[in-house]
Design an enzyme around this catalytic site. Sequence first.
Site, PDB file in Angstrom:
ATOM      1  N   GLY A   1     -42.975 -52.265 -26.870  1.00  0.00           N
ATOM      2  CA  GLY A   1     -43.649 -51.729 -27.807  1.00  0.00           C
ATOM      3  C   GLY A   1     -45.206 -52.207 -27.766  1.00  0.00           C
ATOM      4  O   GLY A   1     -45.378 -53.229 -27.515  1.00  0.00           O
ATOM      5  N   HIS A   2     -46.050 -51.428 -28.262  1.00  0.00           N
ATOM      6  CA  HIS A   2     -47.346 -52.015 -29.059  1.00  0.00           C
ATOM      7  C   HIS A   2     -47.561 -51.814 -30.420  1.00  0.00           C
ATOM      8  O   HIS A   2     -47.067 -50.993 -31.142  1.00  0.00           O
ATOM      9  CB  HIS A   2     -48.448 -51.016 -28.316  1.00  0.00           C
ATOM     10  CG  HIS A   2     -48.508 -50.566 -26.790  1.00  0.00           C
ATOM     11  ND1 HIS A   2     -48.376 -51.788 -26.153  1.00  0.00           N
ATOM     12  CD2 HIS A   2     -48.710 -49.824 -25.938  1.00  0.00           C
ATOM     13  CE1 HIS A   2     -48.263 -51.439 -24.762  1.00  0.00           C
ATOM     14  NE2 HIS A   2     -48.530 -50.167 -24.452  1.00  0.00           N
TER      15      HIS A   2
ATOM     16  N   THR B   1     -38.413 -55.558 -15.222  1.00  0.00           N
ATOM     17  CA  THR B   1     -37.982 -54.201 -15.704  1.00  0.00           C
ATOM     18  C   THR B   1     -37.900 -53.378 -14.457  1.00  0.00           C
ATOM     19  O   THR B   1     -37.599 -53.741 -13.276  1.00  0.00           O
ATOM     20  CB  THR B   1     -39.174 -53.496 -16.434  1.00  0.00           C
ATOM     21  OG1 THR B   1     -38.727 -52.463 -17.286  1.00  0.00           O
ATOM     22  CG2 THR B   1     -40.572 -53.220 -15.757  1.00  0.00           C
TER      23      THR B   1
ATOM     24  N   THR C   1     -37.598 -54.725 -30.127  1.00  0.00           N
ATOM     25  CA  THR C   1     -36.369 -55.402 -30.379  1.00  0.00           C
ATOM     26  C   THR C   1     -36.185 -56.422 -31.664  1.00  0.00           C
ATOM     27  O   THR C   1     -35.069 -56.644 -32.082  1.00  0.00           O
ATOM     28  CB  THR C   1     -36.090 -56.298 -29.095  1.00  0.00           C
ATOM     29  OG1 THR C   1     -36.846 -57.403 -29.048  1.00  0.00           O
ATOM     30  CG2 THR C   1     -36.001 -55.398 -28.040  1.00  0.00           C
TER      31      THR C   1
ATOM     32  N   GLY D   1     -59.746 -61.864 -28.184  1.00  0.00           N
ATOM     33  CA  GLY D   1     -59.253 -61.118 -29.561  1.00  0.00           C
ATOM     34  C   GLY D   1     -59.119 -62.735 -30.347  1.00  0.00           C
ATOM     35  O   GLY D   1     -58.579 -63.606 -30.133  1.00  0.00           O
TER      36      GLY D   1
END
Length: 427
Positions: free
Chosen positions: A40-41, A238, A300, A412
């Site tokens: 996910g993002h 993955t 998750t 960031g």
Amino acid sequence: MPAIAIIGAQWGDEGKGKATDLLGGSVDYVVKFNGGNNAGHTVVIGDQKYALHLLPSGILTPGVTPVIGNGVVVDLAVLFEELEGLVARGVDVSRLKISANAHVIPDYNRSLDKVTERFLGKRRIGTTGRGIGPTYADKMNRVGIRVQDLFDEKILTQKVEGALEVKNHLFTKVYNRRAVTVEDTVEELLAFADRVAPMVADTGLLLNQALDRGETVLLEAGQATLLDVDHGTYPFVTSSSATAGGACTGSGIPPTRLDRIVAIVKAYTTRVGEGPFPTELFDADGDHLREVGAEFGTTTGRPRRCGWYDAVIARYAARVNGVTDFVLTKLDVLTGLERIPVCVAYDVGGVRHDEMPVNQTDFHHAVPVYEYLPGWTEDISGARSFEELPANARAYVEAVEAMSGARISVVGVGPSRAATVVRHPLV
């Protein structure tokens, strides 16, 4: 105008969504080219937080066409759940395009994923149980179901019959589960046909025509370099190609059209799932990074394993992907540490390795060789230029840049869209 690939440089969760969103106003198309809803993002816009699992994060930027490429495996139920959630929050999702060649995840592959992990016990891979791996296996075994198959019931039925011919033997004879019926699976998938039809396109053609018109295409990876099925820490990886090469095969854009490879790297390192992790921390420092960095999986909810920055991995990612620019995320999480270790090499049985060991056994036994950099205590979340960062924070960025094989163009300094320091523009 360029095609730009955004790649994860570690084991995922580096902040690719934020980087994609940062570029979103400058691009015309954002393409997810691999993976599924197994990662996910998290994107923060103002006081709004969005957790995306299957959709490209460009879907949040007005005017951008988000694309699910042929290299993605699509859980149709998750797709429409995410779309409905965004519509309820006022997001326009009408521009979404999905490749006719993308594979869909039938329910039997979700079941197979879960029972296989339980069966493996201590040898489990640490999958999310969402059917991703079995669906990619079906793709390679040429018994997969593609989005376009939903529009021909006869072909769909034949493909489901072919897939279940073997899988039902596994369910009943190995895993002691009930057999899956062809009729139930066909009914499950056909239920989505009319809803998905308006979104389906020849996305490879669409994207190449966009580049011909001088538009900018951003290719967004799911997962990351160390989880790539070829170049990651196999078998704890993955099932798809998460590197820059996968950006081409998963989208239909040729390598000659890729202009920039932007790799996202966290100011420390995290990992979810099983497998070796040389800088992993099992002490208060690891707990500190996890809590301050909110290191829990977007998809998750699992706590992430945390460790110090690993320059060996960063150099490897730079080489494998041909990285032109790094985006260093979460520098603010390191604020308050008196000194910050950085892994510069590995010790394997008394032998120093400045690059990734060639075999899995050596990597599993790798002991990090650390250099220590001075920390800082000043709040950096309000910095918007490199000069506004404390001297030690600037020194940290410059030091890891020198170790990592490509320039650090963006830093960031907080979770919001605005909490970003741009040293070199990405577009």
